[in-house]
Design a protein around this motif. Sequence first.
Motif, PDB file in Angstrom:
ATOM      1  N   THR A  63       0.840  -1.200   0.000  1.00 37.53           N
ATOM      2  CA  THR A  63       0.000   0.000   0.000  1.00 37.53           C
ATOM      3  C   THR A  63       0.877   1.253   0.000  1.00 37.53           C
ATOM      4  O   THR A  63       1.865   1.336   0.725  1.00 37.53           O
ATOM      5  CB  THR A  63      -0.908  -0.002   1.237  1.00 37.53           C
ATOM      6  N   GLY A  64       0.538   2.212  -0.855  1.00 36.96           N
ATOM      7  CA  GLY A  64       1.280   3.460  -0.949  1.00 36.96           C
ATOM      8  C   GLY A  64       2.241   3.530  -2.112  1.00 36.96           C
ATOM      9  O   GLY A  64       2.659   4.631  -2.497  1.00 36.96           O
ATOM     10  N   GLU A  65       2.648   2.401  -2.667  1.00 32.85           N
ATOM     11  CA  GLU A  65       3.538   2.432  -3.822  1.00 32.85           C
ATOM     12  C   GLU A  65       2.809   3.018  -5.026  1.00 32.85           C
ATOM     13  O   GLU A  65       1.601   2.839  -5.191  1.00 32.85           O
ATOM     14  CB  GLU A  65       4.044   1.027  -4.145  1.00 32.85           C
ATOM     15  N   ARG A  66       3.603   3.684  -5.900  1.00 36.07           N
ATOM     16  CA  ARG A  66       3.014   4.284  -7.097  1.00 36.07           C
ATOM     17  C   ARG A  66       3.255   3.369  -8.287  1.00 36.07           C
ATOM     18  O   ARG A  66       4.375   2.863  -8.496  1.00 36.07           O
ATOM     19  CB  ARG A  66       3.592   5.677  -7.370  1.00 36.07           C
ATOM     20  N   ILE A  67       2.203   3.189  -9.058  1.00 35.97           N
ATOM     21  CA  ILE A  67       2.271   2.323 -10.226  1.00 35.97           C
ATOM     22  C   ILE A  67       1.646   3.046 -11.409  1.00 35.97           C
ATOM     23  O   ILE A  67       0.982   4.079 -11.252  1.00 35.97           O
ATOM     24  CB  ILE A  67       1.543   0.981  -9.996  1.00 35.97           C
ATOM     25  N   ALA A  68       1.852   2.491 -12.601  1.00 36.66           N
ATOM     26  CA  ALA A  68       1.266   3.061 -13.814  1.00 36.66           C
ATOM     27  C   ALA A  68      -0.220   2.743 -13.844  1.00 36.66           C
ATOM     28  O   ALA A  68      -0.631   1.600 -13.594  1.00 36.66           O
ATOM     29  CB  ALA A  68       1.952   2.505 -15.046  1.00 36.66           C
ATOM     30  N   ALA A  69      -1.024   3.735 -14.161  1.00 37.05           N
ATOM     31  CA  ALA A  69      -2.465   3.514 -14.242  1.00 37.05           C
ATOM     32  C   ALA A  69      -2.850   2.752 -15.489  1.00 37.05           C
ATOM     33  O   ALA A  69      -3.904   2.111 -15.534  1.00 37.05           O
ATOM     34  CB  ALA A  69      -3.200   4.857 -14.199  1.00 37.05           C
ATOM     35  N   ASP A  70      -2.018   2.795 -16.527  1.00 38.02           N
ATOM     36  CA  ASP A  70      -2.272   2.085 -17.774  1.00 38.02           C
ATOM     37  C   ASP A  70      -1.071   1.194 -18.044  1.00 38.02           C
ATOM     38  O   ASP A  70      -0.006   1.663 -18.452  1.00 38.02           O
ATOM     39  CB  ASP A  70      -2.500   3.070 -18.925  1.00 38.02           C
ATOM     40  N   ALA A  71      -1.224  -0.101 -17.808  1.00 38.71           N
ATOM     41  CA  ALA A  71      -0.087  -1.010 -17.953  1.00 38.71           C
ATOM     42  C   ALA A  71       0.343  -1.170 -19.398  1.00 38.71           C
ATOM     43  O   ALA A  71       1.524  -1.413 -19.669  1.00 38.71           O
ATOM     44  CB  ALA A  71      -0.460  -2.378 -17.359  1.00 38.71           C
ATOM     45  N   VAL A  72      -0.570  -1.031 -20.349  1.00 37.84           N
ATOM     46  CA  VAL A  72      -0.209  -1.195 -21.755  1.00 37.84           C
ATOM     47  C   VAL A  72       0.683  -0.040 -22.215  1.00 37.84           C
ATOM     48  O   VAL A  72       1.726  -0.231 -22.846  1.00 37.84           O
ATOM     49  CB  VAL A  72      -1.475  -1.294 -22.614  1.00 37.84           C
ATOM     50  N   ARG A  73       0.315   1.193 -21.891  1.00 39.92           N
ATOM     51  CA  ARG A  73       1.113   2.353 -22.284  1.00 39.92           C
ATOM     52  C   ARG A  73       2.447   2.379 -21.550  1.00 39.92           C
ATOM     53  O   ARG A  73       3.461   2.825 -22.102  1.00 39.92           O
ATOM     54  CB  ARG A  73       0.357   3.643 -22.012  1.00 39.92           C
ATOM     55  N   ALA A  74       2.471   1.903 -20.306  1.00 42.03           N
ATOM     56  CA  ALA A  74       3.707   1.914 -19.550  1.00 42.03           C
ATOM     57  C   ALA A  74       4.757   0.969 -20.130  1.00 42.03           C
ATOM     58  O   ALA A  74       5.956   1.129 -19.874  1.00 42.03           O
ATOM     59  CB  ALA A  74       3.431   1.558 -18.090  1.00 42.03           C
ATOM     60  N   GLY A  75       4.321   0.010 -20.919  1.00 41.55           N
ATOM     61  CA  GLY A  75       5.267  -0.926 -21.523  1.00 41.55           C
ATOM     62  C   GLY A  75       5.838  -0.452 -22.834  1.00 41.55           C
ATOM     63  O   GLY A  75       6.723  -1.135 -23.404  1.00 41.55           O
ATOM     64  N   LEU A  76       5.389   0.687 -23.354  1.00 47.04           N
ATOM     65  CA  LEU A  76       5.927   1.225 -24.593  1.00 47.04           C
ATOM     66  C   LEU A  76       7.263   1.892 -24.390  1.00 47.04           C
ATOM     67  O   LEU A  76       7.573   2.366 -23.290  1.00 47.04           O
ATOM     68  CB  LEU A  76       4.925   2.218 -25.209  1.00 47.04           C
ATOM     69  N   ALA A  77       8.051   1.962 -25.441  1.00 46.96           N
ATOM     70  CA  ALA A  77       9.344   2.645 -25.375  1.00 46.96           C
ATOM     71  C   ALA A  77       9.135   4.128 -25.157  1.00 46.96           C
ATOM     72  O   ALA A  77       8.266   4.758 -25.814  1.00 46.96           O
ATOM     73  CB  ALA A  77      10.146   2.385 -26.650  1.00 46.96           C
ATOM     74  N   GLY A  78       9.915   4.709 -24.276  1.00 45.25           N
ATOM     75  CA  GLY A  78       9.812   6.126 -23.995  1.00 45.25           C
ATOM     76  C   GLY A  78       8.750   6.473 -22.971  1.00 45.25           C
ATOM     77  O   GLY A  78       8.451   7.657 -22.765  1.00 45.25           O
TER      78      GLY A  78
END
Length: 365
Positions: free
Chosen positions: A347-362
Amino acid sequence: MRSPVFTRPRPSRARMPAAGLISLIGALLAAAPAHATEPATIQVPTLAVQASRDTASLSLDGTLEPQRQAVLAAQAAGSVRELTVRAGDRVRAGQVIARIDARSAEAGVAQSEAGVVQADANLRNARTQLERTRELRAQGYISQAALDAAENQFRAAEAGLAQARAGRRQATLGQDFTSVAAPFDGVVLATHLDAGDLAAPGRPVLTLYAPGALRTSVQVPASQATQARAARQVEIELPDGRRVAPVRRAELPGADPVAQTVEWRLDLAPGDATDLRPGRTVRVHFTGAELAPTGARSVPTVPAAALLRRGELTAVYVVRENGFVLRQVRAGASHGGRTEVLAGLKTGERIAADAVRAGLAGARP
């Protein structure tokens, strides 16, 4: 006098001025293809992992079974002469599905008929003897004890005739048991005997069930029975992925002494049971159960879009400095648009809200 030696003159190399060489190198560099440039930056929104403390969920495997099922057993002894149905056949109520050799039953009926005739003859003799004894007693030729014996013999003959008639009814009923009929419209689930097998009273012949009316049987651990009982919502996840709510649920009063489980029976609506067969495994979800304050637990939950599912892998992208790091997690039940994370995330860790976009280059947070 030495003859003169002639040497071949070497061709002279033209030397390019320094200014021309620099111009040539510049032109070559300008004409050379450019190297791969850095990818464009993609901004991905992030979120903080939240925890759910007020509710809990429970998911267990269940089995589909018919609401109405009967194991038809033989009620007469004898060899199975004919089995008219096979597994998967549909039958009508009253349809004969098996025939047992009736010769033994027929012999029993004939024997009982003979017993009735004999008992009737004994009764006639006892009645005639009683009437004569009464006349002789009235004339004083015999004692009262002789008259009492004649009356007792007559009563015994009456009881014998009643017993013989009851035996005849039983033998006739046993003869009817040589034909096994379906008690209701249904489908043959399994056959337990074949033609030529020996049938005996109580031995199963076949199993019949009524299609279209199924229920889910689930074994709930006794330690989690209170949580299942307090669930606000119960859903059955069918093999095709649909989630349906049972029309009726019942908790059996007893617990299995060996497995320490309590059986729950969840009836499906007739429309939900179409194309389903008994024996299939389903998933039962008990969600929304309130936890006691003393037993409250912190369960991280994330939106479904934040989870990356690839085959057996379930992961999230965790924010690290100027990028993301893929981390495998173990997902739990889903309810209210969010999924529980049982392991791999705090709890409290920050993660990407969109896992698909987070896997793209850049991709950058």
